[in-house]
Write a protein that holds these residues in place. Sequence first.
Motif, PDB file in Angstrom:
ATOM      1  N   ASN A 100       2.342 -19.165 -37.779  1.00 34.27           N
ATOM      2  CA  ASN A 100       1.740 -19.633 -36.533  1.00 34.27           C
ATOM      3  C   ASN A 100       2.840 -19.652 -35.477  1.00 34.27           C
ATOM      4  N   ASN A 119       4.388 -20.656 -32.216  1.00 34.34           N
ATOM      5  CA  ASN A 119       4.227 -21.761 -31.268  1.00 34.34           C
ATOM      6  C   ASN A 119       5.382 -21.703 -30.275  1.00 34.34           C
ATOM      7  N   TYR A 162      -1.443 -15.074 -35.051  1.00 30.49           N
ATOM      8  CA  TYR A 162      -1.794 -16.500 -35.026  1.00 30.49           C
ATOM      9  C   TYR A 162      -0.867 -17.202 -34.032  1.00 30.49           C
ATOM     10  N   SER A 213      -0.314 -20.754 -31.289  1.00 29.53           N
ATOM     11  CA  SER A 213      -0.740 -22.078 -30.844  1.00 29.53           C
ATOM     12  C   SER A 213      -0.576 -22.162 -29.333  1.00 29.53           C
ATOM     13  N   ASN A 244      -4.859 -21.372 -31.953  1.00 32.05           N
ATOM     14  CA  ASN A 244      -4.926 -22.780 -32.335  1.00 32.05           C
ATOM     15  C   ASN A 244      -4.583 -23.650 -31.126  1.00 32.05           C
TER      16      ASN A 244
END
Length: 221
Positions: free
Chosen positions: A139, A141, A171, A173, A220
């Motif tokens: 993820n 970020n 993926y 965030s 996300n």
Amino acid sequence: MIQKALALAEELQGQIEVNISNSEKEFHAKMQKLLNNPKNKVMLIELLDRSFRCKDKNASFELIEYTLSKYGIADFFSTFEKFLLFSFLNFGKFAPNLSVPFFVKHLREDTKAMVLDANPSVLEPHINKRKEQDKITLNVNLIGEEVLGEAESKYRMQKYEEALKSSYITYISIKITTIFSQINIIDFDYSKEEVVKRLDYLYALALEEEKKQGVSKFINL
């Protein structure tokens, strides 16, 4: 079955602890302190955000000083790191052009196992390696909790776009405070409308890239 699984897990953990290096032990101990206290995590993210954001060294020093004063010197820092931070706070203000780059360099070095370089030449091989060898999807970020103006929020939107369009990032965030700088609780409806508009754009882009690349894209919040 459960007992066998627990026994196997205990055996594997024991083997890991036997073979782990001293540097890895130090890192794990630091991470444990970081995870045990949520305040430490928030402080580190803010510190990274403020350290890398500003190009003006005097302003950078003030931002770093404010963050350290706000949270204090966290317990996950080593004794030597605490000494460096103390020296930075007390003497760094007299020569920010020297102290701030030194601080940022040390912070990058200290967090390189937790915070990856966003440069594609570094990030792409790392993501692909984790995916192929460990079957793990990372993820991504981006560091930063809030933006200081609409120019900065547009820049952050551009970075999210680049991430979604990349072939190796699937993926990400997104923090709402980074895509709209004028969130106002008094004018909730307007703020909500702007945030939704920008999220709609990013989700539409994710769907578009899914079709183009043939891989799932996940956002996300």
